[in-house]
Design an enzyme around this catalytic site. Structure first.
Site, PDB file in Angstrom:
ATOM      1  N   TYR A  52       0.752  -1.161   0.179  1.00  0.00           N
ATOM      2  CA  TYR A  52      -0.177   0.215  -0.527  1.00  0.00           C
ATOM      3  C   TYR A  52       1.279   1.580   0.118  1.00  0.00           C
ATOM      4  CZ  TYR A  52      -3.681  -3.050   1.562  1.00  0.00           C
ATOM      5  OH  TYR A  52      -4.902  -3.902   1.580  1.00  0.00           O
ATOM      6  N   SER A  95     -13.636  -4.730   0.114  1.00  0.00           N
ATOM      7  CA  SER A  95     -14.605  -4.377  -0.361  1.00  0.00           C
ATOM      8  C   SER A  95     -16.117  -4.242   0.039  1.00  0.00           C
ATOM      9  CB  SER A  95     -13.814  -4.678  -1.641  1.00  0.00           C
ATOM     10  OG  SER A  95     -12.625  -3.891  -1.938  1.00  0.00           O
ATOM     11  N   GLY A  99     -17.116   1.626  -3.339  1.00  0.00           N
ATOM     12  CA  GLY A  99     -17.789   2.830  -3.083  1.00  0.00           C
ATOM     13  C   GLY A  99     -18.638   2.484  -3.944  1.00  0.00           C
ATOM     14  N   LEU A 134     -21.401   0.300  -3.822  1.00  0.00           N
ATOM     15  CA  LEU A 134     -22.479  -0.470  -3.190  1.00  0.00           C
ATOM     16  C   LEU A 134     -22.501   1.313  -1.624  1.00  0.00           C
ATOM     17  CD1 LEU A 134     -22.372  -3.133  -2.394  1.00  0.00           C
ATOM     18  CD2 LEU A 134     -23.670  -2.581  -3.063  1.00  0.00           C
ATOM     19  N   GLY A 156     -23.651   3.924  -3.309  1.00  0.00           N
ATOM     20  CA  GLY A 156     -25.015   4.092  -4.360  1.00  0.00           C
ATOM     21  C   GLY A 156     -24.024   5.935  -4.979  1.00  0.00           C
ATOM     22  N   LYS A 157     -22.994   6.658  -4.170  1.00  0.00           N
ATOM     23  CA  LYS A 157     -23.355   8.239  -5.030  1.00  0.00           C
ATOM     24  C   LYS A 157     -22.543   8.009  -7.070  1.00  0.00           C
ATOM     25  CE  LYS A 157     -17.594   6.834  -3.336  1.00  0.00           C
ATOM     26  NZ  LYS A 157     -17.064   6.925  -2.329  1.00  0.00           N
TER      27      LYS A 157
END
Length: 345
Positions: free
Chosen positions: A53, A233, A238, A240, A242-243
């Site tokens: 990362y 996840s 992201g 889920l 809804g954005k």
């Protein structure tokens, strides 16, 4: 906050785990510090990182995330308040800048030593194999297909003994696997039993409303062999939240910055997301809360790894631990799943 124990250990962890892979790329060190401070205040004691990362993986940024965590630990002198999980990268073209030896030779020991320096600590609570050395269908690949270029060798026993030596030395407390399949998981179980080694504690795999393939065989292995799922996840990059459907995604949102991460963006995934969003609206909660609460309640989930790029998102994600979905809602989720099963494996 709710707490569980890492299987086969006495290590107590929060049901919500703070994922960190955006720190050092999408997020600055100061923003990472703010997330860590807030999460700790809310009772989150479990932090997940990896030598790879932040993502996307690159030579220039590799290790920054763990360095940020280490700087935070040094600043606050609070190592005893957190449980740290990290991971050693498996082989691949996208990790050649880290090493090309997979888990062979001294790679695991070397990786741990470097990670301890970045984290500024003497030990890592949970150390995980980030993905298998062998060719298999992971990271969104639906079906297994044999490959003539498979780097696999039967070294499960060797790898476990390397991890066990690290446990005995006190540099790690427990070990786990990640992005594994049923066959590989049971090979580790077999070698553990044969040589009476410490049991594998956890498996960190993708799991969400859009990806429930873990339920196919790994859920049974998880429950019968006491290997807890660390679900990553849970919001499907992201999607889920809804954005991306309602157009509220910030310019800093992952899929706007890195559109190649399209695992959860197929037409089928979008249709399923719209149906889950309608269900969330019907019962008066956000899609984020519905998605995370579903994962939190699964019997094989030890901890749910959430990630956020701002404190508003982080608060909503942590709040999900207090939402219990009723049987009627769970039934409606399963109805959608039956119509559009696993659109993003």
């Amino acid at each position: 906050m709710k707490y569980t124990s890492l299987p086969n250990t006495d290590i107590k962890v929060s049901k919500i785990c703070l994922g960190s892979m955006t720190w050092g790329n999408q997020n600055t060190e100061a923003e990472g510090f703010n997330q860590l401070d807030y999460a700790l205040e809310r009772g989150v004691n479990f932090i997940d990182t990896a030598e790879l990362y932040p993502v996307p993986a690159s030579k220039e940024t590799q290790g920054r995330t763990s360095t940020i965590i280490g700087n935070w630990l040094k600043k606050n002198n609070n190592r005893d308040r957190v449980i740290l999980a990290s991971k050693v990268a498996g082989p691949g073209d996208y990790t050649a800048h880290i090493r090309t030896t997979g888990f062979g030779g001294t790679s695991i020991v070397d990786a741990v030593e470097l990670e301890l320096k970045r984290l500024q600590t003497d030990y890592i609570d949970l150390y995980q194999l980030h993905w298998p050395e062998r060719h298999t269908n992971t990271f969104g690949v639906r079906d297994f297909k044999p490959s003539p270029n498979d780097p696999w060798s039967d070294n499960f026993n060797e790898v476990l003994h390397k991890l066990n030596k690290l446990v005995q030395s006190g540099k790690i407390r427990a070990y786990g696997i990640s992005n594994e399949k049923g066959w590989g998981t049971m090979r580790y179980v077999e070698e553990v039993r044969k040589d009476h080694l410490p049991k594998v504690s956890t498996i960190q795999n993708a799991y969400s409303l859009l990806n429930r393939v873990f339920e196919g065989d790994l859920a049974e292995i998880s429950l019968r062999e006491n290997i807890g799922l660390l679900a990553y996840s849970p919001l499907a990059f992201g999607v889920l939240s809804g954005k991306y459907i309602d157009g509220s995604a910030d310019d800093n949102a992952r899929l706007k910055l890195f559109p190649r991460f399209a695992r959860y963006s197929s037409a089928q995934s979008t249709e399923a997301t719209q149906q889950y969003l309608a269900l969330a609206n019907d019962i008066g909660i956000s899609l984020t809360t519905l998605s995370l609460a579903f994962v939190n309640q699964r019997p094989f989930v030890t901890s749910n790894i959430i990630g956020a790029t701002n404190l508003k998102q982080l608060k909503e994600n942590i709040d999900s631990v207090d939402m219990k979905l009723c049987e009627d809602t769970l039934g409606k989720i399963n109805e959608i799943h039956a119509k559009i099963p696993n659109p993003a494996p």
